[in-house]
Design a protein around this motif. Sequence first.
Motif, PDB file in Angstrom:
ATOM      1  N   ARG A  13      37.160  35.107  43.910  1.00  0.00           N
ATOM      2  CA  ARG A  13      36.626  33.822  43.422  1.00  0.00           C
ATOM      3  C   ARG A  13      37.317  33.373  42.150  1.00  0.00           C
ATOM      4  NH1 ARG A  13      31.518  36.243  44.450  1.00  0.00           N
ATOM      5  NH2 ARG A  13      31.328  36.624  42.203  1.00  0.00           N
ATOM      6  N   GLY A  14      37.990  34.277  41.490  1.00  0.00           N
ATOM      7  CA  GLY A  14      38.624  33.951  40.217  1.00  0.00           C
ATOM      8  C   GLY A  14      37.733  34.197  39.023  1.00  0.00           C
ATOM      9  N   ASP A  15      36.584  34.894  39.231  1.00  0.00           N
ATOM     10  CA  ASP A  15      35.718  35.231  38.103  1.00  0.00           C
ATOM     11  C   ASP A  15      36.440  36.174  37.145  1.00  0.00           C
ATOM     12  OD1 ASP A  15      33.865  33.784  39.507  1.00  0.00           O
ATOM     13  OD2 ASP A  15      32.689  35.509  40.154  1.00  0.00           O
ATOM     14  N   SER A  16      37.291  37.048  37.701  1.00  0.00           N
ATOM     15  CA  SER A  16      38.053  38.010  36.914  1.00  0.00           C
ATOM     16  C   SER A  16      39.477  38.079  37.447  1.00  0.00           C
ATOM     17  CB  SER A  16      37.413  39.405  36.995  1.00  0.00           C
ATOM     18  OG  SER A  16      36.103  39.403  36.463  1.00  0.00           O
ATOM     19  N   PHE A  17      40.357  38.530  36.582  1.00  0.00           N
ATOM     20  CA  PHE A  17      41.740  38.790  36.981  1.00  0.00           C
ATOM     21  C   PHE A  17      41.992  40.288  37.096  1.00  0.00           C
ATOM     22  CE2 PHE A  17      41.682  34.947  34.298  1.00  0.00           C
ATOM     23  CZ  PHE A  17      42.002  34.019  35.266  1.00  0.00           C
ATOM     24  N   LEU A  18      41.194  41.059  36.347  1.00  0.00           N
ATOM     25  CA  LEU A  18      41.293  42.516  36.338  1.00  0.00           C
ATOM     26  C   LEU A  18      39.918  43.067  36.025  1.00  0.00           C
ATOM     27  CD1 LEU A  18      42.921  45.232  36.183  1.00  0.00           C
ATOM     28  CD2 LEU A  18      43.228  44.745  33.751  1.00  0.00           C
ATOM     29  N   LEU A  19      39.483  44.063  36.790  1.00  0.00           N
ATOM     30  CA  LEU A  19      38.142  44.618  36.619  1.00  0.00           C
ATOM     31  C   LEU A  19      38.214  46.134  36.709  1.00  0.00           C
ATOM     32  CD1 LEU A  19      34.864  43.294  38.177  1.00  0.00           C
ATOM     33  CD2 LEU A  19      35.438  45.710  38.425  1.00  0.00           C
TER      34      LEU A  19
END
Length: 248
Positions: A13-19
């Motif tokens: 979704r684009g909430d994060s780029f790296l998690l």
Amino acid sequence: MQGFDIASKALQRGDSFLLNLTAKTPITTNLSLEDIFTVSKARYKLLVKNSFVCFSPECFIRTEENRIYTYPMKGTIDADIPQAEKILSDNPKEQAEHYTIVDLMRNDLNRISREVSVERFRYFERIDTIKGPILQTSSEISGILPDNWRSHAGDIILELLPAGSISGAPKKATVETIRLAEKERRGFYTGVFGYFDGKNLDSAVMIRYIEQEGSRMFFRSGGGITVNSKAEDEYMETEQKIYLPLNI
């Protein structure tokens, strides 16, 4: 898989780029927490009796006079694999992960210091474990602190928390996803510890962490995931990080 799916959807979704997704693995050993602390070999070690032991290879921040340094660590591989350094260096997923964390930590240092620069980028560090050696990639980032930084050293630490390498980017949205995906509080795990002697500060990220619950022990480990991550690969990395760096 449930946690990975939640994290993966947030990344898509684009909430994060790296998690940074972590897991809690039950382990058995004939060593006590105190034994592990005594015989383990690591740059930073911490023992809280009847609670947990940490043997961390990762610096959070350290200072030399008015200069501050951080060393984000991202990318792991079995050192015994032929051409391990090249494989890790050329891996597109690992490249993206490391670029992201370096950019995040550079921005973090810019909030509390000036003249921020990447001193070393993607260098390799070898860690010897009871299961064999592993290679990890780190970068060195530095900045110049104001002359009065010692009078508010605690504020500097708080401004940089949580550590980017164990959260992700952007931090706020990523931490919310981590809470949903992991479904359990991390507690002290992935926090920071260190010391300040009035002149300089040295601290570490609380990774490589074993906690005790009654008669049971659990190893907390994890890794960074991106939209290109595969669940099986991430599981294997999480498992690979379960080790004791024994100094015997």
